[in-house]
Design a protein around this motif. Structure first.
Motif, PDB file in Angstrom:
ATOM      1  N   UNK A 149       0.832  -1.187   0.000  1.00  0.00           N
ATOM      2  CA  UNK A 149       0.000   0.000   0.000  1.00  0.00           C
ATOM      3  C   UNK A 149       0.880   1.255   0.000  1.00  0.00           C
ATOM      4  N   UNK A 150       0.686   2.148  -0.961  1.00  0.00           N
ATOM      5  CA  UNK A 150       1.521   3.353  -0.975  1.00  0.00           C
ATOM      6  C   UNK A 150       1.398   4.146   0.328  1.00  0.00           C
ATOM      7  N   UNK A 151       0.217   4.104   0.934  1.00  0.00           N
ATOM      8  CA  UNK A 151       0.038   4.866   2.173  1.00  0.00           C
ATOM      9  C   UNK A 151       0.929   4.325   3.292  1.00  0.00           C
ATOM     10  N   UNK A 152       1.205   3.021   3.279  1.00  0.00           N
ATOM     11  CA  UNK A 152       2.091   2.439   4.287  1.00  0.00           C
ATOM     12  C   UNK A 152       3.483   3.046   4.168  1.00  0.00           C
ATOM     13  N   UNK A 153       3.929   3.253   2.932  1.00  0.00           N
ATOM     14  CA  UNK A 153       5.249   3.870   2.729  1.00  0.00           C
ATOM     15  C   UNK A 153       5.204   5.353   3.079  1.00  0.00           C
ATOM     16  N   UNK A 154       4.114   6.012   2.666  1.00  0.00           N
ATOM     17  CA  UNK A 154       4.004   7.455   2.927  1.00  0.00           C
ATOM     18  C   UNK A 154       3.968   7.751   4.417  1.00  0.00           C
ATOM     19  N   UNK A 155       3.340   6.849   5.179  1.00  0.00           N
ATOM     20  CA  UNK A 155       3.266   7.060   6.616  1.00  0.00           C
ATOM     21  C   UNK A 155       4.667   7.165   7.204  1.00  0.00           C
ATOM     22  N   UNK A 156       5.526   6.207   6.832  1.00  0.00           N
ATOM     23  CA  UNK A 156       6.876   6.222   7.386  1.00  0.00           C
ATOM     24  C   UNK A 156       7.660   7.434   6.882  1.00  0.00           C
ATOM     25  N   UNK A 157       7.446   7.779   5.614  1.00  0.00           N
ATOM     26  CA  UNK A 157       8.124   8.963   5.067  1.00  0.00           C
ATOM     27  C   UNK A 157       7.714  10.215   5.825  1.00  0.00           C
ATOM     28  N   UNK A 170       9.215  -1.304   5.629  1.00  0.00           N
ATOM     29  CA  UNK A 170       7.888  -1.473   5.052  1.00  0.00           C
ATOM     30  C   UNK A 170       7.915  -2.396   3.828  1.00  0.00           C
TER      31      UNK A 170
END
Ligand SMILES: Nc1ncnc2c1ncn2[C@@H]1O[C@H](COP(=O)(O)OP(=O)(O)OP(=O)(O)O)[C@@H](O)[C@H]1O
Ligand SMILES: [Mg+2]
Lengths: 260, 258
Positions: A149-157, A170
């Motif tokens: 999920x792109x949001x999973x990566x964006x969260x950490x970013x 992730x």
């Protein structure tokens, strides 16, 4: 992820046992010349005896080592390559045609070429097995990375983590269930290719070599017995890996179950 | 501390937000309200550096931000997708604390304290997929609060919980943020909530979103769920925000449409 439950396992065992009993009966009733093609009971007995036969065990150990090394090399190449290709779209676009070209080439067809390239038989066998086992791991890893999920990566970013941390924390754990499935498929493929290369290219040790020698001595009981042991090993490896996946990636099954 | 200058974003040819200007002071709680689809999430993602706005600038302490600003936490509207299914609630909350240079024990202690604050101490070992939507939302709020960022962005953070939990979480957020001097930008479509939580309420127009109202909230005394909402000032302000959201100009004597 395939899950074997008790009932289906039992049914499978009953089916297999039934087939063996029928074949045994047919052989005893004279359906074929049991001097040439041995009875089921004889073959099973031989298979058991092989496990204590030093000559066979030397070959088995050799094949096992080749297989394990081939699998390790496969993982060491295909997982990092798959992570890279999955994360960097332009790289994937650039090598996609090459992958589509190389993937359908049967590994077996490469054996004559590889024989010329290597003087060492183990290296030759490993190369042949890796060539075939690479693809399921590579393709599954790329697919697993894409599935994150792109949001999973964006969260950490958004919390200020850099690309390296995002990949490690992730992308890798998120793709792990797919990578594991790829490795399980690769394990089976590698067994087939190790034995095949031993059968075709020969050598001093290896189950394939053992089978070839048994064939030249017209010992069908030993040939089939050894073949059965290879098959059982394949089943065992698969079962262990499936069990490992079910344990480690409970979260993945739960999520996939919720989505459907 | 935060300043948006003519911030605009278009998806392809679709204009989502149009020249948004906004200044947020250190420690301020600013609520953004606006109709669905007016670009609230787009605005927040631009500030968080997750999308590159096609026009204008985001300034933090006077400097244009490039990428994700330091010391920021986001509570996403899709809270369930922003939690990691392979980690327990405790590990999810503790993960960002790695950026704080804490060792494992201190991370776990801080994560546990945050989970306690949102009423999930008993669910610390649970995985996100074993939790209800409201519980997942509280985990993602706990994660942001435990991080103690200087700037906290929240996108409809209290949408999936019952009314009473929602009030508790509103109070908790205000308390924690005041204690650590955080600045908050909170997006909501709930007019009541915006007036209760905010020091200021900024109203966005229908798409493409732009600022149509910026109202200071001046309410006497500390906020209290029952008494504050009864105050005349609260009721008046709520009506005014409501009119703005519906696209009418605020008017002291009666209502005019634009
Ligand atoms: N990635 C995208 N690509 C194209 N269009 C998008 C994208 N993200 C959002 N949009 C469009 O931009 C507009 C604003 O979206 P946004 O999510 O910012 O609205 P919102 O105010 O947060 O809405 P809601 O209150 O429903 O959450 C919508 O019309 C949406 O369809
Ligand atoms: Mg939104």
């Amino acid at each position: 992820m395939p899950k074997v439950n008790g009932a289906s396992l039992l049914r499978g065992l009953i089916g297999t046992a039934g087939l063996l009993v029928v074949l045994e009966a047919a052989g005893r009733l004279g359906a074929w010349d049991t001097e040439r093609l041995p009875l089921v009971s004889t073959v099973l007995l031989r298979a058991g005896e092989l496990l204590a036969d030093p000559e066979f065990l030397v070959s088995a150990r050799s094949s096992l080592t080749t297989w394990a090394l081939a699998l390790l090399v496969t993982i060491a190449i295909a997982v990092p390559a798959g992570l890279l290709l999955g994360m960097v779209k332009p790289a994937e676009v650039a090598v996609r045609p090459l992958i589509e070209f190389l993937r359908p080439i049967p590994s077996v067809a490469l054996i004559p070429l590889v024989i010329l390239l290597y003087s060492e038989t183990t290296h030759m066998r490993i190369t042949v097995a890796v060539y075939a086992a690479l693809w399921p791991v590579l393709i599954n890893t790329i697919y697993g990375v894409r599935d994150i999920d792109p949001l999973a990566k964006e969260t950490l970013r958004s919390f200020g983590f850099g690309p390296g941390s995002v990949a490690y924390r992730v992308v890798l754990p998120g793709a792990a269930p797919f990578i594991a499935t790829g490795i399980r498929l690769a394990a089976s493929v590698a067994i087939v290719l190790v034995v095949t290369s031993e059968l075709i290219a020969g050598g001093i040790e290896g189950i394939g070599v053992y089978i070839t020698i048994a064939a030249s001595g017209n010992r069908l009981d030993l040939m089939i017995g050894a073949t059965i042991l290879v098959g059982l090993f394949g089943i065992l490896v698969n079962a262990l890996l499936v069990a490992g996946e079910n344990r480690l990636f409970r979260w993945h099954r739960a999520r996939a179950g919720a989505a459907t | 501390m935060l300043e948006l200058v003519d911030l605009s974003h278009t998806y392809g040819s679709y204009r989502a937000i149009d020249r948004v200007n906004l200044k947020v002071a250190q420690g301020e709680v600013v609520c953004i309200v606006g109709p669905s689809g007016c670009g609230k999430s787009t605005l927040l993602r631009s500030i968080a550096g997750l999308i590159k706005p096609t026009g204008g600038n985001v300034l933090l302490d006077g400097r244009p931000v490039d990428g994700s600003p330091e010391n920021l936490a986001v509570v996403f509207q899709d809270y369930s997708r922003s939690l990691y299914p392979w980690m327990s609630a405790l590990a999810n909350v503790g993960l960002p604390l790695r950026r704080r240079g804490l060792d494992k024990k201190r991370r776990e202690a801080a994560a546990m304290a945050a989970l306690e604050q949102v009423g999930l101490a008993g669910a610390a070992a649970k995985f996100p997929w074993e939790m209800s939507g409201g519980m997942q939302q509280r985990v993602s709020i706990a994660r942001a609060l435990a991080y103690q960022p200087k700037l906290l962005l929240m996108d409809e953070p209290f949408g999936s919980v019952d009314a009473q939990t929602r009030e508790e979480l509103e109070d908790l957020t205000l308390r924690v943020c005041a204690h650590h001097g955080m600045t908050i930008l909170l997006i909501t479509h709930d007019v009541d909530e915006s007036v209760y939580v905010g020091d200021r309420v900024v109203v966005l127009s229908k798409a493409p979103g732009t600022v149509v109202g910026d109202l200071p909230v001046q309410l006497p005394g500390p906020r209290d769920q029952i008494h504050t909402r009864e105050l005349d000032a609260f009721v008046r302000l709520r009506a005014e925000v409501g009119r703005l959201v519906r696209g009418m100009t605020p008017h002291r004597n009666g209502v005019e449409t634009r």
